[in-house]
Design a protein around this motif. Structure first.
Motif, PDB file in Angstrom:
ATOM      1  N   GLY A   1      37.330  12.569  60.103  1.00 53.66           N
ATOM      2  CA  GLY A   1      38.127  12.933  61.304  1.00 53.66           C
ATOM      3  C   GLY A   1      37.773  14.070  62.200  1.00 53.66           C
ATOM      4  O   GLY A   1      38.703  14.626  62.957  1.00 53.66           O
ATOM      5  N   VAL A   2      36.674  14.447  62.193  1.00 49.49           N
ATOM      6  CA  VAL A   2      36.248  15.837  62.850  1.00 49.49           C
ATOM      7  C   VAL A   2      35.537  15.595  64.061  1.00 49.49           C
ATOM      8  O   VAL A   2      35.398  16.207  65.136  1.00 49.49           O
ATOM      9  CB  VAL A   2      35.415  16.807  61.860  1.00 49.49           C
ATOM     10  CG1 VAL A   2      35.992  17.073  60.767  1.00 49.49           C
ATOM     11  CG2 VAL A   2      33.860  15.889  61.688  1.00 49.49           C
ATOM     12  N   ALA A   3      35.217  13.938  64.452  1.00 50.39           N
ATOM     13  CA  ALA A   3      34.681  13.814  65.762  1.00 50.39           C
ATOM     14  C   ALA A   3      35.698  12.705  66.353  1.00 50.39           C
ATOM     15  O   ALA A   3      36.352  11.889  65.648  1.00 50.39           O
ATOM     16  CB  ALA A   3      33.313  13.214  65.592  1.00 50.39           C
ATOM     17  N   PRO A   4      35.537  12.374  67.722  1.00 48.77           N
ATOM     18  CA  PRO A   4      36.569  11.333  68.244  1.00 48.77           C
ATOM     19  C   PRO A   4      35.841  10.066  68.239  1.00 48.77           C
ATOM     20  O   PRO A   4      34.721   9.952  67.616  1.00 48.77           O
ATOM     21  CB  PRO A   4      36.432  12.026  69.612  1.00 48.77           C
ATOM     22  CG  PRO A   4      35.213  12.816  70.111  1.00 48.77           C
ATOM     23  CD  PRO A   4      34.925  13.609  68.598  1.00 48.77           C
ATOM     24  N   ALA A   5      36.644   9.228  68.407  1.00 47.34           N
ATOM     25  CA  ALA A   5      36.183   7.717  68.148  1.00 47.34           C
ATOM     26  C   ALA A   5      35.295   7.428  69.290  1.00 47.34           C
ATOM     27  O   ALA A   5      35.499   8.342  70.469  1.00 47.34           O
ATOM     28  CB  ALA A   5      37.385   6.767  68.474  1.00 47.34           C
ATOM     29  N   PRO A   6      34.103   6.555  69.318  1.00 45.87           N
ATOM     30  CA  PRO A   6      33.379   6.365  70.334  1.00 45.87           C
ATOM     31  C   PRO A   6      33.982   5.638  71.581  1.00 45.87           C
ATOM     32  O   PRO A   6      33.973   4.427  71.822  1.00 45.87           O
ATOM     33  CB  PRO A   6      32.430   5.495  69.524  1.00 45.87           C
ATOM     34  CG  PRO A   6      32.779   4.891  68.775  1.00 45.87           C
ATOM     35  CD  PRO A   6      34.049   5.726  68.076  1.00 45.87           C
ATOM     36  N   LEU A   7      34.618   6.308  72.383  1.00 45.08           N
ATOM     37  CA  LEU A   7      35.269   5.814  73.433  1.00 45.08           C
ATOM     38  C   LEU A   7      34.950   6.373  74.906  1.00 45.08           C
ATOM     39  O   LEU A   7      35.341   6.426  75.869  1.00 45.08           O
ATOM     40  CB  LEU A   7      36.829   6.152  73.642  1.00 45.08           C
ATOM     41  CG  LEU A   7      37.494   5.761  72.128  1.00 45.08           C
ATOM     42  CD1 LEU A   7      39.010   5.922  72.180  1.00 45.08           C
ATOM     43  CD2 LEU A   7      37.427   4.007  72.212  1.00 45.08           C
ATOM     44  N   GLY A   8      33.579   6.841  75.037  1.00 44.14           N
ATOM     45  CA  GLY A   8      32.921   7.389  76.057  1.00 44.14           C
ATOM     46  C   GLY A   8      32.451   8.770  76.279  1.00 44.14           C
ATOM     47  O   GLY A   8      32.358   9.271  75.064  1.00 44.14           O
ATOM     48  N   ARG A   9      32.399   9.371  77.299  1.00 44.42           N
ATOM     49  CA  ARG A   9      32.295  10.775  77.313  1.00 44.42           C
ATOM     50  C   ARG A   9      33.013  11.828  77.488  1.00 44.42           C
ATOM     51  O   ARG A   9      32.832  12.987  77.696  1.00 44.42           O
ATOM     52  CB  ARG A   9      30.936  11.005  78.253  1.00 44.42           C
ATOM     53  CG  ARG A   9      31.262  10.522  79.663  1.00 44.42           C
ATOM     54  CD  ARG A   9      30.109  11.069  80.450  1.00 44.42           C
ATOM     55  NE  ARG A   9      30.170  10.683  81.786  1.00 44.42           N
ATOM     56  CZ  ARG A   9      29.848  11.336  82.920  1.00 44.42           C
ATOM     57  NH1 ARG A   9      28.711  12.187  82.623  1.00 44.42           N
ATOM     58  NH2 ARG A   9      29.940  11.262  84.350  1.00 44.42           N
ATOM     59  N   SER A  10      34.341  11.424  77.497  1.00 44.60           N
ATOM     60  CA  SER A  10      35.563  12.213  77.354  1.00 44.60           C
ATOM     61  C   SER A  10      36.617  11.529  77.091  1.00 44.60           C
ATOM     62  O   SER A  10      36.546  10.268  76.964  1.00 44.60           O
ATOM     63  CB  SER A  10      35.627  12.882  78.853  1.00 44.60           C
ATOM     64  OG  SER A  10      36.055  11.739  79.805  1.00 44.60           O
ATOM     65  N   ASP A  11      37.795  12.023  76.998  1.00 40.98           N
ATOM     66  CA  ASP A  11      39.206  11.670  76.641  1.00 40.98           C
ATOM     67  C   ASP A  11      39.524  10.538  77.536  1.00 40.98           C
ATOM     68  O   ASP A  11      39.650  10.958  78.752  1.00 40.98           O
ATOM     69  CB  ASP A  11      40.229  12.650  76.589  1.00 40.98           C
ATOM     70  CG  ASP A  11      41.192  12.212  75.713  1.00 40.98           C
ATOM     71  OD1 ASP A  11      41.562  10.857  75.589  1.00 40.98           O
ATOM     72  OD2 ASP A  11      42.171  13.042  75.088  1.00 40.98           O
ATOM     73  N   PRO A  12      39.807   9.185  77.173  1.00 38.31           N
ATOM     74  CA  PRO A  12      40.109   8.278  78.302  1.00 38.31           C
ATOM     75  C   PRO A  12      41.332   8.561  78.798  1.00 38.31           C
ATOM     76  O   PRO A  12      41.692   8.092  79.950  1.00 38.31           O
ATOM     77  CB  PRO A  12      40.214   7.084  77.221  1.00 38.31           C
ATOM     78  CG  PRO A  12      39.437   7.281  75.905  1.00 38.31           C
ATOM     79  CD  PRO A  12      39.543   8.821  75.807  1.00 38.31           C
ATOM     80  N   VAL A  13      42.510   9.358  78.460  1.00 41.46           N
ATOM     81  CA  VAL A  13      43.508   9.570  79.053  1.00 41.46           C
ATOM     82  C   VAL A  13      43.384  10.735  80.022  1.00 41.46           C
ATOM     83  O   VAL A  13      44.446  11.291  80.621  1.00 41.46           O
ATOM     84  CB  VAL A  13      44.647   9.944  78.058  1.00 41.46           C
ATOM     85  CG1 VAL A  13      45.095   8.566  77.140  1.00 41.46           C
ATOM     86  CG2 VAL A  13      44.394  11.061  77.278  1.00 41.46           C
ATOM     87  N   LEU A  14      42.362  11.622  79.781  1.00 46.17           N
ATOM     88  CA  LEU A  14      42.007  12.826  80.752  1.00 46.17           C
ATOM     89  C   LEU A  14      41.300  12.303  82.140  1.00 46.17           C
ATOM     90  O   LEU A  14      40.432  11.615  82.136  1.00 46.17           O
ATOM     91  CB  LEU A  14      41.032  13.694  79.928  1.00 46.17           C
ATOM     92  CG  LEU A  14      40.972  15.331  80.840  1.00 46.17           C
ATOM     93  CD1 LEU A  14      42.389  15.916  80.765  1.00 46.17           C
ATOM     94  CD2 LEU A  14      40.066  15.846  79.945  1.00 46.17           C
ATOM     95  N   VAL A  15      41.898  12.511  83.192  1.00 48.57           N
ATOM     96  CA  VAL A  15      41.216  12.441  84.470  1.00 48.57           C
ATOM     97  C   VAL A  15      40.031  13.212  84.644  1.00 48.57           C
ATOM     98  O   VAL A  15      40.053  14.349  84.602  1.00 48.57           O
ATOM     99  CB  VAL A  15      42.152  12.709  85.537  1.00 48.57           C
ATOM    100  CG1 VAL A  15      41.607  12.634  86.901  1.00 48.57           C
ATOM    101  CG2 VAL A  15      43.529  11.847  85.469  1.00 48.57           C
TER     102      VAL A  15
END
Length: 342
Positions: free
Chosen positions: A168-182
């Motif tokens: 749990g030290v790395a984010p899920a593979p959902l792109g190159r930034s937080d999906p909820v962040l503009v």
């Protein structure tokens, strides 16, 4: 040096022209019908003929090639000499605009990976060379053999399982930034650079967090080979006559190591340039694993959709970037070894 640069640029230009012609003909030899892909298999002959004419595929191949190389931008086939790669048959957007959005994504990851791998490999390779047969030397050999054997996407999946879902030290593979962040408004296309230029430090640290795992995957797979290259060439330099002479003159060991490092960097820089092209191609699978919309995924979509302008555009864009990198490698090589200029 200016003559050397001009010669290399001329050769690169000829290579691009030859590649553009080769790609144009190769993709048209594929056993595929892009018109049927767009209009459907049940389309009427009239609709099929109209779509074929709209794409410019009803003309002779030589006319299509002329349109691709020199037509006015906006016409079917694009106009390469006018800086246009045509419009995508799937999205109807200019291919140059789509590449401006996707290519920097891939280049950013590759550059970060090469930079970190080089910064890691130089001290480790030097340390292993200064103590041949030691623990560091054996560890570097084992690392290179262990990390470089399985494919990079296999390591990516393993790292996702380990660091994202187990620890749990790395984010899920959902792109190159937080999906909820503009994301920040693009300036260069590199999200880390654009975040700093826009003053969006939240986006900067989010991008660092999400890009860490794909970059680490690339670093893990290529750093072993770079370490071995630096080690081997450093050992060869340490046994050379000019280094033996430097030691005989009583120069400090750090100075001797610096002399050896300069000799070892020449072939290592060449290897790094080769790895740049390798990582650009391997980005196809890593972008899929980490859900990153870069040039690799753009190329895959173009191939699956039989989108000739997109395929031609991404091949030429990647080739141009690779040729520029190879030119930079040659310039660094010429600066380190003046004999390379002749």
């Amino acid at each position: 040096m200016l003559r050397y640069v001009a010669l290399r640029l001329g050769i690169a230009l000829l290579q691009l022209v030859g590649l553009a012609i080769a790609v144009f003909f190769v993709i048209r030899l594929m056993p595929a019908d892009p018109v049927a892909r767009l209009v459907g298999l049940n389309a009427s002959p009239e609709a099929y003929a109209q779509s074929k004419a709209a794409l410019g595929l009803d003309r002779p191949v030589t006319e299509q090639l002329g349109a691709f190389l020199g037509a006015t931008p906006g016409q079917p086939g694009g106009g390469l000499l006018q800086g246009s790669l045509g419009d995508s048959w799937e999205t109807h957007e200019p291919v140059t605009e789509e590449l401006a959005r996707t290519l920097p994504v891939t280049i950013e990851i590759v550059v970060l990976a090469l930079l970190l791998a080089t910064l890691l490999a130089i001290p480790l390779g030097m340390y292993a060379a200064m103590r041949p047969g030691g623990l560091a030397d054996r560890s570097a050999y084992t690392w290179g053999l262990f990390a470089g054997t399985p494919p990079d996407y296999w390591w990516g999946l393993l790292f996702i399982l380990l660091f994202a879902f187990t620890l749990g030290v790395a984010p899920a593979p959902l792109g190159r930034s937080d999906p909820v962040l503009v994301p920040p408004e693009p300036i260069t296309g590199f999200i880390l650079v654009d975040s700093l230029l826009r003053g969006r430090f939240d986006a900067f640290f989010s991008a660092l967090h999400y890009l860490a795992l794909p970059v680490i995957t690339m670093v893990f797979t290529i750093s072993g080979a770079i370490i071995k290259m630096i080690r081997q060439n450093t050992l060869r330099a340490l046994r050379s006559e000019y280094v033996l002479h430097a030691r005989a003159c009583g120069l400090p060991e750090k100075t001797v190591a610096r002399y050896a490092l300069r000799a070892a960097l020449t072939p290592t820089i060449t290897l790094i340039g080769i790895f740049f092209g390798v990582l650009l191609s391997s980005a196809v699978t890593l972008e899929k694993v980490f859900s990153i919309s870069g040039a690799g995924q753009y190329a895959v979509r173009g191939i699956l959709n039989f989108d000739y302008p997109a395929i031609q555009g991404v091949v030429l864009a990647v080739a141009l970037v690779s040729l520029l990198v190879y030119l930079a490698v040659d310039l660094v090589h010429a600066a380190l070894d003046p004999r390379a200029r002749h």
